[in-house]
Design a protein around this motif. Sequence first.
Motif, PDB file in Angstrom:
ATOM      1  N   PRO A 166       0.820  -1.210   0.000  1.00 52.51           N
ATOM      2  CA  PRO A 166       0.000   0.000   0.000  1.00 52.51           C
ATOM      3  C   PRO A 166       0.855   1.261   0.000  1.00 52.51           C
ATOM      4  CG  PRO A 166       0.124  -0.915   2.205  1.00 52.51           C
ATOM      5  CD  PRO A 166       0.833  -1.890   1.303  1.00 52.51           C
ATOM      6  N   ALA A 167       0.238   2.373  -0.277  1.00 48.55           N
ATOM      7  CA  ALA A 167       0.928   3.661  -0.235  1.00 48.55           C
ATOM      8  C   ALA A 167       1.289   4.008   1.200  1.00 48.55           C
ATOM      9  CB  ALA A 167       0.050   4.741  -0.839  1.00 48.55           C
ATOM     10  N   GLU A 168       2.431   4.667   1.345  1.00 49.83           N
ATOM     11  CA  GLU A 168       2.938   5.047   2.663  1.00 49.83           C
ATOM     12  C   GLU A 168       2.735   6.536   2.899  1.00 49.83           C
ATOM     13  OE1 GLU A 168       7.348   5.767   4.684  1.00 49.83           O
ATOM     14  OE2 GLU A 168       7.159   4.673   2.798  1.00 49.83           O
ATOM     15  N   ASN A 169       2.053   6.890   3.989  1.00 48.99           N
ATOM     16  CA  ASN A 169       1.903   8.292   4.369  1.00 48.99           C
ATOM     17  C   ASN A 169       3.269   8.821   4.818  1.00 48.99           C
ATOM     18  OD1 ASN A 169       1.347  10.635   6.288  1.00 48.99           O
ATOM     19  ND2 ASN A 169      -0.726  10.212   5.598  1.00 48.99           N
ATOM     20  N   LEU A 170       3.655  10.012   4.345  1.00 48.38           N
ATOM     21  CA  LEU A 170       4.983  10.536   4.677  1.00 48.38           C
ATOM     22  C   LEU A 170       5.113  10.971   6.132  1.00 48.38           C
ATOM     23  CD1 LEU A 170       6.272  12.551   1.597  1.00 48.38           C
ATOM     24  CD2 LEU A 170       6.450  10.122   2.136  1.00 48.38           C
ATOM     25  N   GLY A 171       4.023  11.000   6.872  1.00 48.30           N
ATOM     26  CA  GLY A 171       4.120  11.200   8.304  1.00 48.30           C
ATOM     27  C   GLY A 171       4.046  12.637   8.758  1.00 48.30           C
ATOM     28  N   ALA A 172       4.152  12.804  10.074  1.00 49.61           N
ATOM     29  CA  ALA A 172       3.909  14.101  10.709  1.00 49.61           C
ATOM     30  C   ALA A 172       4.976  15.138  10.370  1.00 49.61           C
ATOM     31  CB  ALA A 172       3.826  13.923  12.223  1.00 49.61           C
ATOM     32  N   ALA A 173       6.159  14.717   9.944  1.00 46.42           N
ATOM     33  CA  ALA A 173       7.183  15.702   9.577  1.00 46.42           C
ATOM     34  C   ALA A 173       6.738  16.521   8.381  1.00 46.42           C
ATOM     35  CB  ALA A 173       8.503  15.002   9.272  1.00 46.42           C
ATOM     36  N   ILE A 174       5.929  15.940   7.491  1.00 48.99           N
ATOM     37  CA  ILE A 174       5.473  16.611   6.279  1.00 48.99           C
ATOM     38  C   ILE A 174       3.998  16.963   6.356  1.00 48.99           C
ATOM     39  CG2 ILE A 174       5.151  16.368   3.782  1.00 48.99           C
ATOM     40  CD1 ILE A 174       8.077  16.644   4.620  1.00 48.99           C
ATOM     41  N   ASN A 175       3.165  15.987   6.664  1.00 47.45           N
ATOM     42  CA  ASN A 175       1.712  16.179   6.648  1.00 47.45           C
ATOM     43  C   ASN A 175       1.206  16.762   7.958  1.00 47.45           C
ATOM     44  OD1 ASN A 175       1.263  15.093   4.002  1.00 47.45           O
ATOM     45  ND2 ASN A 175       1.616  13.053   4.850  1.00 47.45           N
ATOM     46  N   THR A 176       0.281  17.695   7.844  1.00 44.28           N
ATOM     47  CA  THR A 176      -0.280  18.393   9.000  1.00 44.28           C
ATOM     48  C   THR A 176      -1.776  18.100   9.086  1.00 44.28           C
ATOM     49  OG1 THR A 176      -0.906  20.391   7.786  1.00 44.28           O
ATOM     50  CG2 THR A 176       1.376  20.252   8.561  1.00 44.28           C
ATOM     51  N   PRO A 177      -2.452  18.564  10.147  1.00 44.01           N
ATOM     52  CA  PRO A 177      -3.914  18.410  10.207  1.00 44.01           C
ATOM     53  C   PRO A 177      -4.637  19.225   9.130  1.00 44.01           C
ATOM     54  CG  PRO A 177      -3.000  18.793  12.389  1.00 44.01           C
ATOM     55  CD  PRO A 177      -1.901  19.060  11.422  1.00 44.01           C
ATOM     56  N   TYR A 178      -3.909  20.123   8.464  1.00 40.80           N
ATOM     57  CA  TYR A 178      -4.496  20.916   7.383  1.00 40.80           C
ATOM     58  C   TYR A 178      -4.187  20.243   6.049  1.00 40.80           C
ATOM     59  CZ  TYR A 178      -4.620  24.174  11.286  1.00 40.80           C
ATOM     60  OH  TYR A 178      -4.839  24.754  12.507  1.00 40.80           O
ATOM     61  N   GLY A 179      -4.292  20.965   4.962  1.00 42.51           N
ATOM     62  CA  GLY A 179      -4.101  20.370   3.650  1.00 42.51           C
ATOM     63  C   GLY A 179      -2.679  20.479   3.147  1.00 42.51           C
ATOM     64  N   GLU A 180      -2.209  19.435   2.448  1.00 41.60           N
ATOM     65  CA  GLU A 180      -0.964  19.473   1.682  1.00 41.60           C
ATOM     66  C   GLU A 180      -1.312  19.260   0.209  1.00 41.60           C
ATOM     67  OE1 GLU A 180       0.188  20.014   5.283  1.00 41.60           O
ATOM     68  OE2 GLU A 180      -0.779  18.085   4.964  1.00 41.60           O
ATOM     69  N   GLU A 181      -0.516  19.837  -0.671  1.00 43.90           N
ATOM     70  CA  GLU A 181      -0.847  19.790  -2.101  1.00 43.90           C
ATOM     71  C   GLU A 181       0.406  20.053  -2.920  1.00 43.90           C
ATOM     72  OE1 GLU A 181      -2.293  18.671  -4.648  1.00 43.90           O
ATOM     73  OE2 GLU A 181      -4.315  19.344  -4.103  1.00 43.90           O
ATOM     74  N   GLY A 182       0.333  19.782  -4.236  1.00 45.51           N
ATOM     75  CA  GLY A 182       1.384  20.170  -5.174  1.00 45.51           C
ATOM     76  C   GLY A 182       2.747  19.591  -4.874  1.00 45.51           C
ATOM     77  N   VAL A 183       2.857  18.269  -4.658  1.00 39.29           N
ATOM     78  CA  VAL A 183       4.146  17.665  -4.322  1.00 39.29           C
ATOM     79  C   VAL A 183       5.035  17.607  -5.558  1.00 39.29           C
ATOM     80  CG1 VAL A 183       3.231  15.334  -4.700  1.00 39.29           C
ATOM     81  CG2 VAL A 183       5.273  15.662  -3.294  1.00 39.29           C
ATOM     82  N   PHE A 184       6.337  17.875  -5.357  1.00 42.92           N
ATOM     83  CA  PHE A 184       7.328  17.791  -6.445  1.00 42.92           C
ATOM     84  C   PHE A 184       8.646  17.302  -5.870  1.00 42.92           C
ATOM     85  CE2 PHE A 184      10.899  19.730  -8.777  1.00 42.92           C
ATOM     86  CZ  PHE A 184      10.721  19.107 -10.009  1.00 42.92           C
TER      87      PHE A 184
END
Length: 688
Positions: A345-363
Motif C-alpha cells: 500500500p501507499a505510505e503516508n509521509l508522516g507528521a514531519a510533512i503532513n499536518t492536520p491541514y491540507g498538503e498539495e502540489g508535491v514535487f
Amino acid sequence: MIRAITQAALLLSGLTATAAHAQSVEFTKGKFGGDKDALKDALRELRTGDDAYATDPANYGAALPHFLQAQRLNPDNAALNARIGDCYLHSGTKTLALSYLQRAQALAPADDSRTHYLLARALHLNAKWAEAIKEYQRATPMGGGKRAADGALTVTADDLVRRLRECRNGQELQQHPVRVFVDNAGPEINSSFSDYGPVVSADESTLLFTSRRPGGPNARKDPDGDSYYEDIYQTAWQGKHWRPAASLGAPVNTDGHDATVALAPDGQRLLVYADENGGDLNESNLKGAAWGKPLHLGNRVNTRYHESSASYSPDGRYLYFVSDKPEGGRGGRDIYKIELEGKGPAENLGAAINTPYGEEGVFMMPDGRTMYFSSEGHNSMGGYDIFKSTLTDGQWSAPENLGWPINTPDDDVFFVTSASGRHGYYSSDRPGGQGGKDIYRVTFLGPEKAPVLSEESQLLASRLAPVARTLLSPPVAVATARVTILKGTVTDDATHQPLEAVIDLVDNNLNQVIATFHSNATSGKYLVSLPSGTNYGIVVRQDGYLFHSENFDLPTEAAYAEVIKDMPLKKLEVGVVIVLNNIFFDTGKAILRPESTAELERLQKLLAEQPTLRLEMAGHTDNVGKPAANQDLSQRRAQAVVAYLTQHGVAAARLAAAGYGDTRPVALNATKAGRQLNRRTEFKVTGK
C-alpha cells in the motif's frame, strides 16, 4: 430554498437599511433624480446578482458582474460594496475585495463579527498584517463550528487563532525576503485566460502546462464557470526564450478537463489529471513525437477519493502523490509514497510533512533528496505556502517556507524546479500579468554578497590626497542540487540514424539495476538524472547491437552538472571494438574490484547468447611509468578479465588476452582526463 429566501431578505434589507447612515446611499428615486429607467436597471442588476448569490452554494462568480454593474450606477451603498467584497474573496482575484470592504465600512461603520472577519481576510490577503491582526482580534467565532442552514459564514475559534498565526508568520517572513527574481514567463506561454500547473523536464528544455484558453481541439465553455475546459499545452526552450505553446491535442486532450500533474525527469512520461471517479491520475507515454492515450494508474494510487497531484522519483520507481482519502490520513490532503511496480500500500509521509491541514502540489527534485510541496500548515502566511524538505538517512527535515515574495497570503501551489535548482516555475495571479493566472519563472540568486569595503592607504600618497583601494567581496555561490544530468542521442554507429534503445542505470556498488529508461523512438534522445553519492554504470542496449557502457562515479558532495554524451551503438561484426567503462582496478594493480561485477556479468551474458562469439580482451594504460611496466600491467589486467569469464563457464578457447600498455592512446596524456580515457579495458570481436 430557505437559504435563498434568507439571503435575499438580508440583501434587500441591507440595501434599504443603509438610509439610516448619512454616507451610505440607498437605491431610491432620489438617488437617480427621477430617472426611472436607470433605477429600474440598477434594481434588475441587484436582483439578478442576488439570485446567483443566494443559491446553495452561492455562485459568487455569476453574481459579481451584476453587483459591479449596480455599483457603477450607485457606488455609495455600503451593503452592495460589502457583497462585492464577499464575492471577490471567493474569486481568483481575492485582493480586489479590500477596497470594496473598506468602502462599505467607511459608508456605514459596523461592529459585527462578520464584517470584522471579512475585512480582516481582505487585509490579510493584501499583506497588511498589522491591520488584519486588529480586525481578526475584533471578530468572534460564528456559526458554532457548523455551517448554518442558510449558508451563513462559519468561523471557529481555531480558525481565528490560525489566521492570527498566519499573519504573524507573514510579518516575520516579509521582513526577511528571499533573493529571487520572479518573472512572467511571457506571451509565448501565458494567455489572456488562466494558465497554471507548469511541469518541466530536468534539463529545462520542455515545459507543459494547463490552460483555460479556447485553443484546444475540443474547446468549449465550462458550464460550471465563465472559462473554457482545461487543456494541456507544450513548449520548448529555444535559445533565450520559449517557443509559442501549442496544444498537445488528442488523445491527451479530450472534451473534458485535462490537466498537467507531473513530467518524468527524462520528459518521456506525463501524468495527467482526469476529472473522473472524484479525480484520478493517468499516465501518457511519449512515443516518438506523439503522446499516447493516458492510461489509468490503477487502484493502488487512485481511489474513490480525490488524487490531485503527484511527482515521480528520479529513477521512476516511486510516485509521490496527494490524496484526501481518510484511511491513513492525518487530516485534509496528505502526501503519500508508493512503489509503482510493487504490491504494497501507499505510505503516508508522516507528521514531519503532513499536518492536520491540507498538503498539495508535491514535487520531488531529480536529486532524489529535495521535495517541494504546498501546505496550509507549518508556518504558512496564509492559504497554501510552498515549502522545501530534504531527505537525510530516511528522515525528512523540518519543512522550510520558501519565503516572501515567492509565497503570498493566498494559495501558492504546484511549484516545480529544474534539476539544477536555479529556476522554479509556478502560477500566480499578480498585477501586470497576461490575464487570469499566469506562469512565472523564479530565479534563485543565493545569499547576498558582503558589502564592498574601501581601504585607504597613505603609504604612496600625501595626506591630502589618499589613494582609495577597493576590496571586492568574493562571489557568492548559489546552492544547486547535487545531481548530474546526462543527456544525448543514441544512434547507429555506422548510419548515424537515431535508435530507440533501453538504458539501464546500474549501482555498481550494489551490482543492481536501479532504473530503466528508453531513448526517444524518433529522435534517439535520452535524459537520465544521476543523484550524487553513487558509482553509476550506464548501459545502453538494443537488439542486434553490442551494448555500450559508461561510468559516472559521483561523490556525495558532487554539485549540479550537465553532461552531453552521445551513445553510438555498434552491430556485432568482426573487428568491432567496445570499451568496458565499468571494469575497475586499483592503481597499479590487476585485481578486479567488486564494482566490476555488473559489467563482467553483462559480458558473460553476451557470450552465452552468442555461443560462437570469440573475443580478445585488451588492457591499456596511460604513459605514466616505464613502458615495460605498463605493458605488463595491461597484460595482467586483460588476463584477469579472461580468468573471471572462464571461471564462470566461458570456454577458454573463445577468449584471448592482450596487453598494449601505453602504445594505443585514444586521447592526449597531457591532461588528467586524457590519461583516464587511456586507462581502459576493452574487447574486440575476433570471430562470430
